[in-house]
Enzyme design. Structure first.
Site, PDB file in Angstrom:
ATOM      1  CD  GLU A 216      -7.523  -3.610  -7.416  1.00 24.11           C
ATOM      2  OE1 GLU A 216      -6.565  -4.145  -6.852  1.00 24.11           O
ATOM      3  OE2 GLU A 216      -7.391  -2.684  -8.241  1.00 24.11           O
TER       4      GLU A 216
ATOM      5  NE  ARG B  39       1.531  -9.871   0.298  1.00 26.24           N
ATOM      6  CZ  ARG B  39       1.187  -9.385  -0.894  1.00 26.24           C
ATOM      7  NH1 ARG B  39       1.398 -10.088  -1.985  1.00 26.24           N
ATOM      8  NH2 ARG B  39       0.655  -8.187  -0.990  1.00 26.24           N
TER       9      ARG B  39
ATOM     10  CE  LYS C 136      38.829   5.194  19.107  1.00 24.20           C
ATOM     11  NZ  LYS C 136      38.462   5.202  20.535  1.00 24.20           N
TER      12      LYS C 136
HETATM   13  C1  UD1 Z   1      -3.080  -1.633  -5.554  1.00 22.89           C
HETATM   14  C2  UD1 Z   1      -4.167  -1.296  -6.584  1.00 22.89           C
HETATM   15  C3  UD1 Z   1      -3.952  -2.178  -7.815  1.00 22.89           C
HETATM   16  C4  UD1 Z   1      -2.560  -1.946  -8.360  1.00 22.89           C
HETATM   17  C5  UD1 Z   1      -1.517  -2.161  -7.285  1.00 22.89           C
HETATM   18  C6  UD1 Z   1      -0.149  -1.712  -7.788  1.00 22.89           C
HETATM   19  C7  UD1 Z   1      -6.152  -0.649  -5.334  1.00 22.89           C
HETATM   20  C8  UD1 Z   1      -7.490  -1.061  -4.869  1.00 22.89           C
HETATM   21  N1  UD1 Z   1      -5.457  -1.553  -6.023  1.00 22.89           N
HETATM   22  O1  UD1 Z   1      -3.254  -2.973  -5.172  1.00 22.89           O
HETATM   23  O2  UD1 Z   1      -4.924  -1.871  -8.811  1.00 22.89           O
HETATM   24  O3  UD1 Z   1      -2.325  -2.837  -9.458  1.00 22.89           O
HETATM   25  O4  UD1 Z   1      -1.802  -1.386  -6.121  1.00 22.89           O
HETATM   26  O5  UD1 Z   1       0.881  -2.065  -6.914  1.00 22.89           O
HETATM   27  O6  UD1 Z   1      -5.760   0.480  -5.132  1.00 22.89           O
HETATM   28  N2  UD1 Z   1      -2.566   1.509   1.594  1.00 22.89           N
HETATM   29  C9  UD1 Z   1      -2.903   2.433   2.552  1.00 22.89           C
HETATM   30  N3  UD1 Z   1      -4.096   2.299   3.202  1.00 22.89           N
HETATM   31  C10 UD1 Z   1      -4.952   1.297   2.926  1.00 22.89           C
HETATM   32  C11 UD1 Z   1      -4.599   0.351   1.938  1.00 22.89           C
HETATM   33  C12 UD1 Z   1      -3.389   0.489   1.287  1.00 22.89           C
HETATM   34  O7  UD1 Z   1      -2.153   3.367   2.829  1.00 22.89           O
HETATM   35  O8  UD1 Z   1      -6.018   1.257   3.546  1.00 22.89           O
HETATM   36  C13 UD1 Z   1      -1.280   1.661   0.907  1.00 22.89           C
HETATM   37  C14 UD1 Z   1      -0.346   0.486   1.114  1.00 22.89           C
HETATM   38  O9  UD1 Z   1       0.496   0.695   2.245  1.00 22.89           O
HETATM   39  C15 UD1 Z   1       0.448   0.473  -0.176  1.00 22.89           C
HETATM   40  C16 UD1 Z   1      -0.513   1.063  -1.202  1.00 22.89           C
HETATM   41  O10 UD1 Z   1      -1.515   1.727  -0.471  1.00 22.89           O
HETATM   42  O11 UD1 Z   1       1.597   1.295  -0.108  1.00 22.89           O
HETATM   43  C17 UD1 Z   1      -1.134  -0.024  -2.066  1.00 22.89           C
HETATM   44  O12 UD1 Z   1      -1.839  -0.918  -1.239  1.00 22.89           O
HETATM   45  P1  UD1 Z   1      -1.769  -2.472  -1.458  1.00 22.89           P
HETATM   46  O13 UD1 Z   1      -2.596  -3.119  -0.428  1.00 22.89           O
HETATM   47  O14 UD1 Z   1      -0.368  -2.906  -1.619  1.00 22.89           O
HETATM   48  O15 UD1 Z   1      -2.569  -2.558  -2.844  1.00 22.89           O
HETATM   49  P2  UD1 Z   1      -2.483  -3.676  -3.923  1.00 22.89           P
HETATM   50  O16 UD1 Z   1      -3.336  -4.814  -3.518  1.00 22.89           O
HETATM   51  O17 UD1 Z   1      -1.080  -3.943  -4.257  1.00 22.89           O
END
Ligand code: UD1
Ligand code: CA
Length: 498
Positions: free
Chosen positions: A168, A19, A364
């Site tokens: 979630e 996004r 400079k």
């Molecule tokens: C996640 C939480 C949600 C919480 C929210 C808070 C889960 C399943 N959900 O959702 O409950 O309310 O964060 O902001 O954990 N990432 C990885 N590898 C992956 C997937 C994600 O490193 O395979 C990292 C992303 O880069 C990010 C963080 O984990 O920094 C969170 O991932 P994101 O996809 O943003 O999770 P949310 O859907 O926001």
């Protein structure tokens, strides 16, 4: 109570950040002069964890290069495919093992997302403290939001009030979606219990991913003690997913930084238009006028005034100096020095005490000695100016011959006449003068007056001969005719004589 030292902090930063619509990985976008992931690491470092791990995936080369530069002790672990936060956490533990690191400490493993720049070390410490005092296997940081859309919801047992699971948004039913307490994505885990729970994660959910959040429900079902801590300030858990939230985070951080400086004795005239990076320092009774940005490692000493309309990057401003309507990078402005308005200071410039760069001056790589002044409309580049010297208006240090840059040295108590061109390399000795309008190509010995211009020649009567009948000719004629003897004034406009 002294907090237990976390055995590791794991930062999840492998996600794509779709996004953001950016070629730059999300966690490298910056606010307050620091990458998003840098803010998170900074908060983590306040707890002095034994190990610091960053899970990288999308844009891994850029993220790794950034970490090597800004957080060399962080171990970057690659998560090849982004199969969810639980999967990322497994990758982190595997990466530690692969690096030959055994987590032997007593303290918990903390998990934070790489996109939450407002999270503070203080909140992480509270999480660790509650986790320890409640003897929990998992503790989750939560927040109550007016609009919980998009976040995982924290489900509690209505009778005991204890956390039972996190669901979630995409998996929640209508009742669950009405819950306003959300999962921040920040947790403290007991390592052994975490390992065991991660092994039991499934992808049986709306996104087909391994959710780290499922660890909570699994442990509650297994009768293990799970706890929760609510963030004091809900803004702390703001996760940046797009550039609108990036701007939101930036302004929240700006307000937080400004308030902290004001409470420590700095006057900020217009906080709304004052942008101070996280690593800037200001001393007491310094004043920041409106519409001013202080960036990088800028420092402002006691009693100095910066702004309005000023942008300083990596600039050291001395005590009592004033810097008005100026753009400066990588420079030192000495105590009591004055700069501006409309001054452009480029890298390598150093002003000693009480030196001055005035209006429409560009500098400079210029060293300006104590009390020396470049007051108006000048360019001074690759130059060293001694003490007590004055550089007349519209002087140019001609440092570039079209191929290479050359240095100019100006001694102490020199007076450079207005509109001088100092053609480098050239040296002007102590106490020397240059005549206004000179082009100085040769060294000037101490105490000499250098005149580098054609001698003036007056061609008498030229206007009367070459421009007869013009206003100039009339003015000249009136000026040369004898004074009237009756004492009346000569009209000063020749037309009126006609
Ligand atoms: C996640 C939480 C949600 C919480 C929210 C808070 C889960 C399943 N959900 O959702 O409950 O309310 O964060 O902001 O954990 N990432 C990885 N590898 C992956 C997937 C994600 O490193 O395979 C990292 C992303 O880069 C990010 C963080 O984990 O920094 C969170 O991932 P994101 O996809 O943003 O999770 P949310 O859907 O926001
Ligand atoms: Ca997120």
């Amino acid at each position: 109570m002294s907090s237990l030292r976390p055995s590791a902090v794991v930062v999840l930063a492998a996600g794509e950040g779709t996004r953001m619509r950016s070629a730059t990985p999300k966690v490298l976008h910056s606010v307050a002069g620091r990458a998003l992931v840098g803010h998170v690491l900074h908060a983590a470092e306040e707890l002095d964890p034994e190990h610091l791990v960053v899970v990288v995936g999308h844009g891994r080369d850029q993220v790794r290069a950034h970490l090597a530069h800004t957080a060399p002790r962080a171990l970057a672990v690659v998560q090849e495919q982004q199969n969810g936060t639980g999967h990322a956490m497994r990758a982190a533990l595997q990466g530690l093992a692969a690096a030959g690191i055994e987590l032997a400490g007593e303290g918990p493993v903390l998990v934070v997302a790489g996109d939450t720049p407002l999270l503070t070390g203080e909140t992480l410490r509270r999480l660790v403290d509650v986790h320890g005092s409640e003897g929990a296997t998992s503790t989750v940081l939560t927040a109550v939001l007016d609009d919980p859309t998009g976040y995982g919801r924290v489900l509690r047992d209505p009778a005991t009030g204890r956390v039972v699971a996190i669901v979630e948004q995409k998996d929640a039913d209508e009742d669950q979606r009405a819950v306003r307490e959300i999962n921040s994505g920040v947790y403290a885990f007991d390592l052994a219990a975490l390992r065991e729970s991660l092994g039991r994660l499934t992808t049986d959910n709306a996104q087909g991913e391994e959710y780290l959040t499922d660890v909570i429900g699994l442990q509650v079902q297994a009768g293990q003690p799970v706890s929760a801590v609510a963030a004091v300030d809900a803004e702390e858990i703001l996760g940046v997913n797009d550039r609108v939230q990036l701007a939101e985070a930036r302004s929240l951080l700006r307000d937080r930084i400004n308030r902290a400086w004001m409470r420590s004795g700095v006057t900020i005239v217009d906080p709304e238009t004052t942008w101070i990076d996280a690593e800037v320092t200001l001393e007491r009774d310094s004043v920041v006028e409106r519409n001013t940005g202080l960036h990088g490692r800028t420092s402002v000493a006691i009693g100095a005034v910066v702004g309005p309309d000023t942008s300083l990057t990596d600039v050291e401003v001395g005590a009592g100096a004033t810097v008005v309507r100026t753009q400066a990078t990588d420079a030192e402005i000495g105590p009591g020095a004055t700069v501006g308005p409309f001054t452009f200071i480029r890298p390598g410039t150093r002003l000693a005490a009480k030196a001055k760069l005035g209006a429409y001056v560009e500098a400079k790589n210029a060293v300006v000695g104590a009390g020396s002044k470049v007051p108006h409309l000048s360019y001074v580049g690759d130059v060293e100016i001694g003490e007590g010297s004055n550089i007349g208006a519209a002087t140019v240090v001609v440092n570039y011959d079209g191929i290479a840059k050359h240095r100019t040295v100006i001694g102490d108590h020199v007076r450079v006449g207005s509109d001088s061109m100092l053609v480098a390399p050239v040296t002007i000795g102590d106490g020397a003068y240059t005549a206004a309008g000179s082009v100085i190509t040769d060294d000037v010995p101490p105490g000499a007056m250098a005149v580098g211009r054609a001698r003036q020649r007056n061609v008498e009567g030229w206007v009367a001969r070459k421009r007869p009948g013009t206003a100039s000719a009339h003015a000249a004629e009136a000026a040369s005719s004898p004074e009237p003897t009756d004492g009346s004034q000569v009209p000063d406009r020749p037309e009126e004589q006609q």
